[in-house]
Scaffold this active site. Sequence first.
Site, PDB file in Angstrom:
ATOM      1  N   ASP A 214     -30.116  -6.430  60.394  1.00  0.00           N
ATOM      2  CA  ASP A 214     -30.861  -7.689  60.432  1.00  0.00           C
ATOM      3  C   ASP A 214     -31.219  -7.928  61.887  1.00  0.00           C
ATOM      4  OD1 ASP A 214     -31.903 -10.238  60.308  1.00  0.00           O
ATOM      5  OD2 ASP A 214     -30.148 -11.155  59.414  1.00  0.00           O
TER       6      ASP A 214
ATOM      7  N   ARG B 109     -33.297 -10.048  63.251  1.00  0.00           N
ATOM      8  CA  ARG B 109     -33.831 -11.351  63.653  1.00  0.00           C
ATOM      9  C   ARG B 109     -33.035 -11.909  64.830  1.00  0.00           C
ATOM     10  NH1 ARG B 109     -33.507 -14.428  58.086  1.00  0.00           N
ATOM     11  NH2 ARG B 109     -31.599 -13.214  58.080  1.00  0.00           N
TER      12      ARG B 109
END
Length: 84
Positions: free
Chosen positions: A13, A15
């Site tokens: 992930d 982000r």
Amino acid sequence: TVEANVQLGFEPDSRGYEICKPMLDHFDISSLRLMTNNPRKVDALTDMGVAVTEIVPIHTGANPHNESYLAVKVDKLGHINKPT
């Protein structure tokens, strides 16, 4: 999926939440209640000096179309709540 990101050389992930800090500073927000199931968001805000006073879980109903996606979030990304 998580595996696809890893095979491509990315983080599971990738982000980032750094953009939140200038916005919170602009509105003079130093603590908040956070609606999330993602412990990375809590850690990111805490590491930026923002006090997370409460985690409000997001309850999402599982159905045949999203149950495997939601399970991956719990099993592979450490999300807090299992789908209901």
